[in-house]
Enzyme design. Structure first.
Site, PDB file in Angstrom:
ATOM      1  N   ASP A  63       2.463  -2.946   2.919  1.00 26.07           N
ATOM      2  CA  ASP A  63       2.537  -3.733   1.692  1.00 26.07           C
ATOM      3  C   ASP A  63       3.083  -2.957   0.504  1.00 26.07           C
ATOM      4  O   ASP A  63       3.575  -3.549  -0.454  1.00 26.07           O
ATOM      5  CB  ASP A  63       1.148  -4.291   1.348  1.00 26.07           C
ATOM      6  CG  ASP A  63       0.765  -5.453   2.257  1.00 26.07           C
ATOM      7  OD1 ASP A  63       1.669  -6.100   2.805  1.00 26.07           O
ATOM      8  OD2 ASP A  63      -0.435  -5.700   2.422  1.00 26.07           O
TER       9      ASP A  63
ATOM     10  N   TYR B  77      -3.646 -12.123   0.975  1.00 24.58           N
ATOM     11  CA  TYR B  77      -4.715 -11.208   0.588  1.00 24.58           C
ATOM     12  C   TYR B  77      -4.601 -10.788  -0.870  1.00 24.58           C
ATOM     13  O   TYR B  77      -3.491 -10.686  -1.420  1.00 24.58           O
ATOM     14  CB  TYR B  77      -4.695  -9.940   1.450  1.00 24.58           C
ATOM     15  CG  TYR B  77      -5.691  -9.950   2.594  1.00 24.58           C
ATOM     16  CD1 TYR B  77      -7.043  -9.733   2.364  1.00 24.58           C
ATOM     17  CD2 TYR B  77      -5.289 -10.168   3.902  1.00 24.58           C
ATOM     18  CE1 TYR B  77      -7.966  -9.737   3.395  1.00 24.58           C
ATOM     19  CE2 TYR B  77      -6.198 -10.170   4.954  1.00 24.58           C
ATOM     20  CZ  TYR B  77      -7.536  -9.957   4.695  1.00 24.58           C
ATOM     21  OH  TYR B  77      -8.447  -9.959   5.723  1.00 24.58           O
TER      22      TYR B  77
END
Length: 677
Positions: free
Chosen positions: A310, A394
């Site tokens: 990420d 998320y």
């Protein structure tokens, strides 16, 4: 070692007041104008990343000591031509307005980070492919009924993907505009998309699985139910906060440091130091979360490739939340705006991107002495510096805590929505599907990990540092230990980079002691700080897997390297579609000495997640953290000078309404003094 307080000495609008200061809107504009004036600029070129190219540590320290010039302000710029896929990595001087270096990437060692413009395009690209349309149709769905989720591709050496910018797509049904799509995965189907050429390279259609019909609309009052009757908790500091802020520089209690921001790493803390009388003692030169890997454990043909970096692939700092008082942060808050460049190179400000505040943290130290009658207690508090970023489904919060006793902690808070699948159901033998949980009827959540890499550029009392691995050791019964109660510790110096890959071991209470090899404390021992890991599995994928090759850092809890300003990221500079072997794996190949050197710790931490039904439809916060504690850095408890609560403060905050009141509580302590430990 004593370091000099940072100084400010410039009025040029194109520069900031410190060589490590975050890039300003004016600097982003200057970078944009410089880059767009170059002959290779096109109308289809986009800024994939712009960030501060930090000067060498020695240059900064020399300038701060008055022994060297103010380093130039430079920026690193990554550019992608959306029409051709041409990718360049460039360093420019803001100070002189010149291009210092340009490298053209051939894709063999990875691609530039994924652009938001590419994210936005994948649904249209997939929707124009007849195979994709037909695959949806046989499931009773149209293109307009699904959302295409663009996901990083990993690296699998497919011939048609060589040198191309690939995203992989999974589909989710959306019943209405306010419907949360994660409740309705369209499983058994995926598309591989060439983002630059706007073409689908492959359709994977292996099974027509039912689309779960459960609701994931956690923001619907009907789903939330009757609100609990909770009384307000009010946090006040009537005299204001105890910290002082000057731009990005912060003073709190004995702590001195600089707050920074980067589009890739998000929050960065620089030059964490302790004011020890007249001496400013360095501890950590630079601290950040430099990478975050989320590997999934479902080997399904449509999701075996799910492993997301990420930070390196998506630049999670871009998705930093604008924080709100009373919701994300409570109390007397100091906010810092986060400034970055958008994909056209224009400065973009995320208001209140970083939050800083003080928190009460219970008892700091306490003792009621049975012989002297002394009753002393002090309240602990900590300074919290945090930011939150939303990466797809998320949400991640990263909290750095500084304590009055010299402790440093970093805590990751994980919440948001699970990445979902269709749950295949139990086998004929009644066994559950082995790679996912069923969190709602027919709705699966694949097992996965969150593995964060903290890059800790250490500077404990100076640049001459070393790391010892410390284990608790049982002593067998024998001479000198006749009753078998003895235990001791073993201390192993990590001498060079090739031996620096280490695993945590809770059975041995394993820690890593970072010491200064030249400074001695009053006991004639090295001054130091200890890294306490939170014992949890490292990467669980097989060592021969593609993700293991790409994430060498995640196979150990610790690596140590000599400082090199070019070694910034645990998985390498270009993580998207990287075949592996970069980052920490490459950094340790030189096997440089680590004994009495300028060193960097790469610490992997994070949870392994077997999702629960209670994690649906929105996940309560999960936590992962590590701690740095002083060991021999101070001659005694450094928090002895914390004042006791007194006067109105003590009366209003230390009293309670339980039967017997404060006096009864003191009496209970007095009567219990005979019970030793």
């Amino acid at each position: 070692m004593t370091i000099t307080d940072p100084t400010t000495a410039t009025t040029d609008a194109a520069t900031t007041t410190h060589p490590l200061g975050s890039l300003t809107p004016e600097e982003f504009t200057a970078v944009r104008d410089l880059v767009t004036a170059q002959p290779d600029w096109t109308d289809t070129t986009r800024f994939a990343y712009v960030g501060l190219e930090e000067p060498h540590k020695q240059e900064v320290l020399s300038w701060q000591a008055g022994d060297g010039p103010l380093p130039d302000r430079t920026a690193r710029v990554m550019l992608l031509d959306m029409a051709t896929g041409r990718s360049t990595d460039r360093v420019v001087s803001i100070t002189t307005g010149t291009v210092l270096r340009t490298d053209v990437l051939d894709g063999s060692r990875g691609q530039l980070p994924v652009l938001i413009e590419e994210f936005d395009a994948v649904g249209e690209i997939a929707g124009a492919d007849e195979r994709w349309v037909a695959a949806l149709a046989k499931r009773g769905l149209s293109v307009d009924e699904v959302k295409c989720v663009p996901l990083s591709a990993g690296y699998y050496d497919y011939p048609e993907e060589q040198g191309r910018r690939i995203l992989r797509v999974l589909a989710f049904q959306q019943d209405h505009p306010a419907d949360h799509v994660w409740a309705h995965p369209v499983d058994g189907l995926s598309a591989y998309v060439d983002a630059a050429n706007r073409a689908v390279t492959r359709i994977v259609d292996v099974a027509e699985m039912p689309v779960p019909t459960t609701s994931g609309n956690f923001d619907d009052p009907a789903m939330q139910g009757e609100p609990l009757d909770l009384k307000p908790i009010v946090i006040t500091q009537p005299e204001g906060p105890s910290f002082r802020v000057d731009g990005e520089f912060v003073e709190w209690a004995n702590w001195r440091f600089q707050v920074g921001f980067d589009a890739r790493e998000g929050l960065v803390l620089r030059q964490l130091s302790w004011q020890d009388g007249e001496r400013l003692r360095p501890i950590v030169y630079r601290a950040s979360i430099d990478e975050m890997l989320v590997p999934y454990g479902d080997p399904s043909p449509v999701r075996f490739w799910q492993n997301y970096f990420d930070t390196g692939e998506y630049l999670f700092g871009r998705f930093t939340n604008s924080l709100e008082l009373g919701c994300d942060c409570v109390g007397e808050i100091q906010y810092f705006d986060a400034v970055l460049a958008d994909e056209l190179g224009n400065p973009q400000t995320i208001r209140n991107g970083i939050c800083m505040h003080e928190e009460d943290f219970g008892t700091l130290w306490k003792h009621g002495d049975i012989y002297t009658g002394s009753q002393e207690v002090r309240r602990s508090r900590r300074l919290v510096i945090s930011f939150f970023t939303t990466v797809g489904n998320y949400d991640y919060g990263f909290y750095w805590y500084l304590y009055l006793d010299g402790t440093i902690e970093c805590e990751a808070k994980l919440t948001g929505v699970l990445f979902t699948s269709s749950y295949p159901g139990r086998s004929a033998d009644g066994d559950d599907y082995p790679y996912a949980s069923e969190v709602a009827p027919g709705l699966g959540a694949p097992y996965h990990q969150h593995l964060f890499s903290a890059r800790l550029d250490m500077m404990v009392d100076g640049l001459s540092n070393a790391v010892d691995e410390v284990d608790a050791v049982r002593v067998p019964v024998g001479p000198g230990n006749e009753h078998g109660n003895a235990f001791t510790k073993s201390v192993t110096r990590i001498a060079s980079e090739s031996t620096s890959g280490r695993l945590a071991d809770a059975s041995k209470a394993r820690t890593w002691f970072v010491s200064n090899t030249e400074e001695r404390n009053h006991l004639d021992r090295p001054t130091g700080y200890v890294l306490y890991p939170q014992d949890a599995p490292v990467l669980l994928a097989d060592d021969s897997s593609s993700v293991a090759a790409r994430a060498e850092f995640a196979r150990k809890h610790l690596y140590v390297t000599q400082y090199d300003p070019a070694e910034r990221f645990a998985a390498g500079d270009f993580v998207h579609q990287n075949p592996g072997g970069d980052g920490v794996a490459r950094y340790v190949e030189g096997d440089r000495s680590l004994d009495g050197e300028d060193i960097v710790l790469w610490h992997t931490f994070g949870p392994t997640h077997f999702p629960r039904p209670e994690d649906w439809p929105v996940m309560p916060v999960d936590y992962a953290k590590f701690t740095l504690k002083p060991h021999g850095f101070f001659p005694r408890n450094p928090a002895l000078n914390v004042p006791a609560a007194s006067g109105a403060t003590a009366a209003s905050h230390c009293s309670h309404h339980a039967s017997g009141g404060v006096e009864a509580a003191h009496d209970a302590v007095a009567h219990d003094h005979g019970h030793g430990h």
